[in-house]
Enzyme design. Structure first.
Site, PDB file in Angstrom:
ATOM      1  N   CYS A   1      -6.060  -2.893   2.404  1.00  0.00           N
ATOM      2  CA  CYS A   1      -5.772  -2.618   3.836  1.00  0.00           C
ATOM      3  C   CYS A   1      -7.177  -2.683   4.722  1.00  0.00           C
ATOM      4  CB  CYS A   1      -4.914  -1.470   4.162  1.00  0.00           C
ATOM      5  SG  CYS A   1      -4.034  -1.284   5.635  1.00  0.00           S
TER       6      CYS A   1
ATOM      7  N   GLU B   1       0.556  -1.125   0.136  1.00  0.00           N
ATOM      8  CA  GLU B   1       0.034   0.069   0.060  1.00  0.00           C
ATOM      9  C   GLU B   1       0.824   1.171  -0.114  1.00  0.00           C
ATOM     10  OE1 GLU B   1      -3.901   1.666   2.628  1.00  0.00           O
ATOM     11  OE2 GLU B   1      -2.339   0.474   3.499  1.00  0.00           O
TER      12      GLU B   1
ATOM     13  N   LYS C   1     -10.071   1.997  -2.683  1.00  0.00           N
ATOM     14  CA  LYS C   1     -10.201   1.717  -1.235  1.00  0.00           C
ATOM     15  C   LYS C   1     -11.595   1.999  -0.753  1.00  0.00           C
ATOM     16  CE  LYS C   1      -7.704   1.770   3.275  1.00  0.00           C
ATOM     17  NZ  LYS C   1      -6.541   2.355   3.703  1.00  0.00           N
TER      18      LYS C   1
END
Length: 275
Positions: A153, A43, A112
């Protein structure tokens, strides 16, 4: 396709974007030398994980880092999940993962969905929403290797997202991630193993290497979990590359043994939701 070779590239990230790209190429070259067919970067691999950095280091799709990833996929003949980068679109900044084919074509783009907004007393405080905009799509793509899902994440903490990817046929979910020293030691392995067991697919997470001098200290410990929840391979906290054999045929095997997805009581759930 059966067995594929998955490379995790856990690299150190610094403030020099050009140096980060050089480090990424070195890691990808090493993964390719070890036989990787598919590689995953961390990331925010091209910039420090800091809110003020995201707009400054950000680029539109097709920009310098996008072109770099396309070129690396071609050069090393890899399917490449390019970690994540700050993507600019208009006045918005997204935390975005691009997936490229060995021909350098963009196959998918995941923004995300769940922004990392936490405040743990005595531990970590971070608010991605101060600078980033959340994505709104679930990302699963067919490739000659198999059906791949993408998440980033904090997405890993939302089981319903991964359940939908499982229902859409994902066999392997790739997750560039940067857990910190508050959540990493207690939740990193647990979160990845849980998503793998819940949905009976492979889950791989790739973190930046740990830098104790950074304002945000990543946990590291990039890993690959199988549908049984077993960690097949895991790095420590230092920079490193590992290549793991992943047998995607195992997904059908485990789902046949314990039919979680096909055994869902949707009728019961719908009744409960209506009451």
């Amino acid at each position: 396709m059966g067995i594929i070779q998955l490379g995790l590239c856990q690299m150190a990230v610094c403030r020099d974007k050009a140096e980060n790209l050089r480090r990424a190429e070195a890691a990808l070259a090493q993964a390719a030398q070890q036989g990787a067919q598919l590689a995953l970067l961390p990331e925010m691999f091209n910039c420090p994980y800091e809110n003020p950095c995201f707009p400054v280091y950000g680029e539109p799709a097709g920009g310098e880092t996008w072109q770099f990833l396309s070129r690396m996929a071609q050069r090393y003949h890899l399917y490449l999940a390019g970690g994540s980068v700050p993507e600019l679109e208009g006045d918005k900044v997204y935390n975005t993962c691009y997936l490229f084919s060995p021909q350098g074509q963009e196959l998918a783009r995941h923004r995300k969905v769940h922004l990392f907004d936490i405040d743990v007393p005595g531990g970590q405080r971070f608010k991605e929403s101060d600078t980033l905009t959340a994505g709104n799509q679930i990302t699963v793509v067919d490739t000659p290797l198999g059906k791949l899902g993408l998440a980033i994440c904090f997405d890993i903490r939302f089981g319903e997202l991964f359940r939908v990817m499982g229902q859409q046929g994902a066999q392997l979910v790739l997750v560039p991630a940067a857990f910190n020293m508050t959540t990493g030691p207690v939740h990193w392995d647990l979160a990845f193993r849980s998503r793998a067991v819940d949905n009976q697919f492979f889950v791989a997470g790739c973190s930046p290497a740990r830098d104790e001098t950074a304002s945000y200290v990543a946990y590291g410990h990039s890993l690959v979990c199988n549908p049984w929840g077993t960690i097949l391979q895991q790095l420590g906290h230092q920079p490193g590359v590992c290549v793991t054999a992943v047998d995607l045929d195992d997904v059908a095997k485990y789902r046949g043994q314990i039919p979680i997805l096909s055994g869902r009581r949707t009728d019961l759930y719908e009744t409960i939701q209506k009451t």
